[in-house]
Design a protein around this motif. Structure first.
Motif, short mmCIF file in Angstrom:
data_model
loop_
_atom_site.label_atom_id
_atom_site.label_comp_id
_atom_site.label_asym_id
_atom_site.label_seq_id
_atom_site.Cartn_x
_atom_site.Cartn_y
_atom_site.Cartn_z
N SER A 40 68.70 50.85 49.67
CA SER A 40 67.19 50.97 49.49
C SER A 40 66.82 49.95 47.98
CB SER A 40 67.18 52.42 49.26
OG SER A 40 67.67 53.05 48.16
N LEU A 95 65.35 46.85 49.53
CA LEU A 95 64.06 47.16 49.87
C LEU A 95 62.95 47.40 48.69
CD1 LEU A 95 62.59 47.52 52.36
CD2 LEU A 95 63.03 49.79 52.68
N ILE A 116 59.78 45.39 48.35
CA ILE A 116 58.21 46.03 48.55
C ILE A 116 57.43 45.67 47.23
CG2 ILE A 116 57.04 47.96 48.63
CD1 ILE A 116 59.14 49.30 50.52
N VAL A 150 54.36 54.01 46.91
CA VAL A 150 54.75 54.02 48.57
C VAL A 150 56.21 53.36 48.48
CG1 VAL A 150 54.21 52.43 50.27
CG2 VAL A 150 52.23 53.53 49.13
N ALA A 151 56.44 52.27 47.52
CA ALA A 151 57.67 51.83 47.73
C ALA A 151 58.90 52.91 47.41
CB ALA A 151 57.88 50.62 46.51
N THR A 152 58.76 53.90 46.44
CA THR A 152 59.67 54.88 46.10
C THR A 152 59.70 55.86 47.33
OG1 THR A 152 58.99 54.74 43.81
CG2 THR A 152 60.26 56.75 44.54
N VAL A 153 58.72 56.07 47.77
CA VAL A 153 58.74 56.97 48.95
C VAL A 153 59.18 56.40 50.15
CG1 VAL A 153 57.34 58.36 50.95
CG2 VAL A 153 56.68 58.59 48.29
N ILE A 154 59.10 55.40 50.61
CA ILE A 154 59.59 54.55 51.90
C ILE A 154 61.10 54.38 51.40
CG2 ILE A 154 59.71 52.29 53.03
CD1 ILE A 154 56.59 52.34 52.68
N CYS A 155 61.34 54.00 50.35
CA CYS A 155 62.93 53.67 50.13
C CYS A 155 63.63 54.88 49.79
CB CYS A 155 62.96 52.84 48.75
SG CYS A 155 62.37 51.15 48.94
N SER A 156 63.18 56.14 49.61
CA SER A 156 63.70 57.23 49.43
C SER A 156 64.30 57.85 50.87
CB SER A 156 63.10 58.25 48.82
OG SER A 156 62.93 58.36 47.26
N TYR A 157 63.23 57.53 51.90
CA TYR A 157 63.23 57.97 52.94
C TYR A 157 64.53 56.99 53.85
CZ TYR A 157 62.24 58.88 58.09
OH TYR A 157 62.30 59.34 59.43
N PHE A 158 64.46 55.56 53.57
CA PHE A 158 65.44 54.80 53.92
C PHE A 158 66.77 55.01 53.53
CE2 PHE A 158 67.76 50.70 53.58
CZ PHE A 158 67.60 50.23 54.87
#
Length: 160
Positions: A120, A123, A127, A147-155
């Protein structure tokens, strides 16, 4: 914003003193924005890699025992990556911190889910190209970082 770190020796007391300056007040000159990692950037990357490793071995296990989920581990990982990007402002710095930190944690017998945070971090770095790796209080930059933090945490959760 670049940070310039200087170690000076105090004349009166004979002690080493760490002086941290921003680029704007360093001898009244502005440093040019380079595309590659400078010596100072590599020192900051090394510091934040060590910070990542130390927090993974001290704070993350306590958080996992409290919550049963790697919530604290996510906070540690992305706080370290955010600080790295804020301090260096360069592409690749967050990736190096994530890779070096995760590799050392794994080699030292740390938990296997660290691999998700290493992936992550790549990624996350990609981002943040959208805001040129600048973290400040402007709404656009703050939104991209969030947004980058949320997406990468999910990833990272999916990879784990």
């Amino acid at each position: 914003m670049s940070i310039i770190v200087t170690i000076a020796k105090s004349v009166n007391e004979g002690k080493a003193v760490l002086i941290v300056e921003t680029e704007s007040n360093h001898q009244g000159t502005q440093r040019g924005r380079r595309r590659y990692l400078s010596t100072i950037d590599l020192a900051l990357v090394s510091f934040f890699s060590a910070f990542w490793i130390a927090l993974n071995f001290t704070v993350a296990p306590i958080g996992f025992r409290l919550f049963g989920l790697p919530v604290v581990h996510s906070i540690i990982a992305f706080l370290t990556l955010l600080l790295t990007v804020w301090a260096t402002g360069k592409y690749g710095a967050a990736t190096i911190v994530g890779m070096v930190g995760s590799t050392i944690v794994l080699l030292a017998g740390g938990p296997l889910p660290v691999i998700g945070f290493a992936a992550s971090s790549i990624l996350f770095d990609a981002i943040l190209i959208a805001n040129h790796h600048k973290i400040n209080r402007k709404l656009y930059n703050t939104a991209i970082v969030l947004v980058a933090t949320v997406i990468c945490s999910y990833f990272a959760g999916i990879v784990n």
